[in-house]
Scaffold this motif. Structure first.
Motif, short mmCIF file in Angstrom:
data_model
loop_
_atom_site.label_atom_id
_atom_site.label_comp_id
_atom_site.label_asym_id
_atom_site.label_seq_id
_atom_site.Cartn_x
_atom_site.Cartn_y
_atom_site.Cartn_z
N LEU A 270 0.85 -1.20 0.00
CA LEU A 270 0.00 0.00 0.00
C LEU A 270 0.88 1.25 0.00
CD1 LEU A 270 -2.26 -1.11 3.00
CD2 LEU A 270 -2.82 -1.33 0.57
N GLY B 143 8.33 6.60 -4.25
CA GLY B 143 8.47 6.85 -2.81
C GLY B 143 8.58 8.35 -2.58
N ALA C 85 26.47 13.74 -4.85
CA ALA C 85 25.94 13.86 -3.49
C ALA C 85 24.72 12.97 -3.29
CB ALA C 85 25.58 15.31 -3.19
N HIS C 86 23.97 12.78 -4.35
CA HIS C 86 22.76 11.95 -4.22
C HIS C 86 22.86 10.73 -5.10
CE1 HIS C 86 20.60 14.58 -1.57
NE2 HIS C 86 21.16 15.56 -2.23
N TRP D 15 9.57 11.25 5.02
CA TRP D 15 9.20 12.47 4.30
C TRP D 15 7.94 13.12 4.88
CZ3 TRP D 15 12.01 15.35 1.20
CH2 TRP D 15 11.40 16.29 0.38
N GLY E 292 13.79 0.14 6.51
CA GLY E 292 14.23 1.50 6.21
C GLY E 292 14.34 2.35 7.47
N ILE F 141 20.95 1.93 0.17
CA ILE F 141 21.67 0.64 0.27
C ILE F 141 21.20 -0.11 1.52
CG2 ILE F 141 23.74 1.54 1.45
CD1 ILE F 141 25.22 -0.50 -0.51
P1 FAD Z 1 10.42 6.66 1.21
O1 FAD Z 1 11.08 6.82 -0.10
O2 FAD Z 1 10.06 7.87 1.96
O3 FAD Z 1 9.10 5.80 0.96
C1 FAD Z 1 8.10 5.69 1.94
C2 FAD Z 1 6.78 5.48 1.24
O4 FAD Z 1 5.82 5.22 2.23
C3 FAD Z 1 6.31 6.72 0.49
O5 FAD Z 1 6.04 6.39 -0.85
C4 FAD Z 1 5.04 7.16 1.23
O6 FAD Z 1 4.05 7.64 0.37
C5 FAD Z 1 4.61 5.86 1.90
N1 FAD Z 1 3.86 6.07 3.15
C6 FAD Z 1 4.27 6.76 4.25
N2 FAD Z 1 3.33 6.71 5.21
C7 FAD Z 1 2.31 5.97 4.72
C8 FAD Z 1 1.04 5.58 5.24
N3 FAD Z 1 0.64 5.91 6.47
N4 FAD Z 1 0.22 4.84 4.44
C9 FAD Z 1 0.62 4.48 3.19
N5 FAD Z 1 1.81 4.84 2.66
C10 FAD Z 1 2.64 5.56 3.41
N6 FAD Z 1 19.46 8.07 0.47
C11 FAD Z 1 20.40 7.57 -0.39
O7 FAD Z 1 20.74 6.39 -0.28
N7 FAD Z 1 20.96 8.36 -1.35
C12 FAD Z 1 20.61 9.66 -1.51
O8 FAD Z 1 21.12 10.33 -2.38
C13 FAD Z 1 19.62 10.23 -0.62
N8 FAD Z 1 19.21 11.51 -0.75
C14 FAD Z 1 18.25 11.99 0.08
C15 FAD Z 1 17.82 13.30 -0.07
C16 FAD Z 1 16.85 13.84 0.78
C17 FAD Z 1 16.41 15.25 0.61
C18 FAD Z 1 16.31 13.03 1.80
C19 FAD Z 1 15.26 13.59 2.73
C20 FAD Z 1 16.73 11.72 1.94
C21 FAD Z 1 17.70 11.18 1.10
N9 FAD Z 1 18.14 9.87 1.23
C22 FAD Z 1 19.07 9.36 0.37
C23 FAD Z 1 17.55 9.01 2.22
C24 FAD Z 1 16.36 8.42 1.48
O9 FAD Z 1 15.17 9.01 1.88
C25 FAD Z 1 16.35 6.95 1.53
O10 FAD Z 1 17.53 6.46 1.07
C26 FAD Z 1 15.26 6.24 0.74
O11 FAD Z 1 14.78 6.94 -0.36
C27 FAD Z 1 14.21 5.99 1.73
O12 FAD Z 1 13.40 4.99 1.22
P2 FAD Z 1 12.19 4.50 2.07
O13 FAD Z 1 11.53 3.43 1.26
O14 FAD Z 1 12.61 4.15 3.45
O15 FAD Z 1 11.25 5.78 2.24
#
Ligand code: FAD
Length: 370
Positions: A45, A53, A67-68, A153, A342, A350
């Motif tokens: 979901l 994401g 950087a990213h 986020w 995560g 990674i």
């Molecule tokens: P997210 O990508 O945040 O995915 C979470 C998902 O959960 C989202 O799609 C959201 O819609 C969904 N969600 C949340 N709450 C709910 C809910 N209650 N119900 C349903 N859905 C929900 N990491 C790196 O490795 N390299 C980078 O260059 C890097 N750059 C970054 C730059 C910024 C500005 C930030 C803030 C972070 C960065 N990061 C980077 C860290 C990065 O966020 C993570 O690496 C990775 O994208 C996180 O993945 P995730 O799946 O944990 O979270």
């Protein structure tokens, strides 16, 4: 027993994954490989409207590059996709959104979106996941296991400073920043010591009238143009320690230093990236430093980080007095049917990849033990 336990669920799933960012997709991929069927016994979901994401919401100017760096999802290379080959002239949000979409389609992960999880609670021997859709429909899914991969986020962190409520200019956090042109000709104060603040300052240079940069700690620049791996290991270990102790998580960058890319080096040399110690308060027209200087500001950009977005888990009462959730190797210690992908040491692309494999194996162990 909770209220949720009174009502029958609308649907049953063996595993519900909340969030389809890097962490959720990685877990979904591995669970599918281990035999679960997406769409029936495995339900993913996501509340966001599209793929990518949190990347789909990142500001226009952000590019993948030094950087990213986004690590490839497991199984992506087998599709012939690599982030290293991606077009660096396109916004990162478009590239990542597109790659994730192709990934989801290729592995038929059947992510349901936009579907927000509003709560997770205990109901008999299951976890009850309550969802809501933009049309107001709600539903209950009874699950044997929940994998939370909701990222950060949704919960930007803005520290409290006296005067934040009297400042008459505009205040935005990282999630609200779109592009520099919104601040054309303005005096802008940027707060925060991470790569977001640095990116904003570089983009605002020459567009805003003036920028000033404030950080809580002096910047630690790392000489290498890529992340210093030893420092990164120490920072991730520190995240792991905090997660196991149920504490709020420290920022990764505070443990690694910021790698000096060519662009950052040029910004330091031009004087754009010269930080001042954190100001003590805001007033109606700007900020006031510890030695009494008044810095005029039309806008304050708070690039001050994030907290894990776990609000929907509140009915499980997992928060400790120290402000976190006790998590060991991606699993909640107090609710063993809940995994957090995560989270803490896994909070990078990674880390999210590794989490996917490890958590999927543990989830299968829970399912087969039942
Ligand atoms: P997210 O990508 O945040 O995915 C979470 C998902 O959960 C989202 O799609 C959201 O819609 C969904 N969600 C949340 N709450 C709910 C809910 N209650 N119900 C349903 N859905 C929900 N990491 C790196 O490795 N390299 C980078 O260059 C890097 N750059 C970054 C730059 C910024 C500005 C930030 C803030 C972070 C960065 N990061 C980077 C860290 C990065 O966020 C993570 O690496 C990775 O994208 C996180 O993945 P995730 O799946 O944990 O979270």
């Amino acid at each position: 027993m909770t209220d949720d336990a009174q009502d029958p669920a609308d649907q049953y799933a063996r595993v519900v994954v909340i969030g389809a960012g890097q962490a959720g997709l990685s877990v979904g991929y591995h669970l599918r490989r281990l035999g679960l069927t997406p769409g029936s016994d495995l339900v993913l979901l996501d509340r966001a409207p599209s793929t990518g994401g949190a990347w789909q919401f990142r500001w226009e100017a952000l590019r993948l590059g030094a950087a990213h760096r986004v690590h490839d999802l497991p199984g992506m290379n087998a599709m012939g996709l690599r982030f290293d080959d991606a077009d660096r002239s396109r916004p990162a949000r478009d590239v990542v959104g597109e790659y994730y979409r192709r990934f989801e389609q290729h592995y038929d992960l059947r992510v349901r979106r936009p579907v927000a999880v509003s709560s997770v609670s205990r109901a008999h021997d299951r976890l009850c996941v309550v969802t809501s859709s933009p049309d107001g429909r709600t539903a209950r899914i009874a699950a044997e296991v929940v994998v939370n991969a909701s990222g950060t986020w949704g919960t930007p962190f803005v520290p409290w400073y006296p005067g934040r409520d009297v400042f008459r200019g505009r205040q935005v956090d990282t999630t609200e920043y779109r592009n520099a042109t919104e601040f054309a000709g303005q005096d802008v104060v940027v707060v925060g010591g991470g790569t977001s603040a640095i990116g904003f300052l570089l983009e605002l240079d020459g567009v805003a009238a003036r920028t000033r940069w404030f950080t809580r700690r002096p910047m630690v620049w790392s000489d290498t143009a890529a992340l210093d791996l030893e420092a990164a290991v120490a920072a991730v270990d520190e995240q792991d320690r905090a997660a196991r102790a149920g504490e709020t998580l420290p920022s990764i960058v505070s443990g690694t230093g910021v790698p000096v890319t060519r662009r950052i080096r040029a910004g330091i040399d031009r004087g754009v990236l010269r930080e001042s110690p954190m100001f003590t308060r805001l007033d109606e027209t700007g900020v006031v430093t510890a030695d009494g200087e008044h810095v005029h500001a039309d806008a304050v950009v708070w690039a001050t980080g994030f907290r894990a977005d776990l609000r929907h888990l509140a009915p499980l009462h997992l928060r400790t007095a120290a402000g976190g959730v006790v998590v060991e190797d991606g699993r909640s210690v107090d609710e063993p049917r809940l995994f957090l992908a995560g989270y803490g040491p896994q909070a990078s692309t990674i880390g999210a990849n590794r989490a996917g494999r490890r958590i999927a194996r543990q989830v299968m162990d829970v399912l087969t033990a039942e």
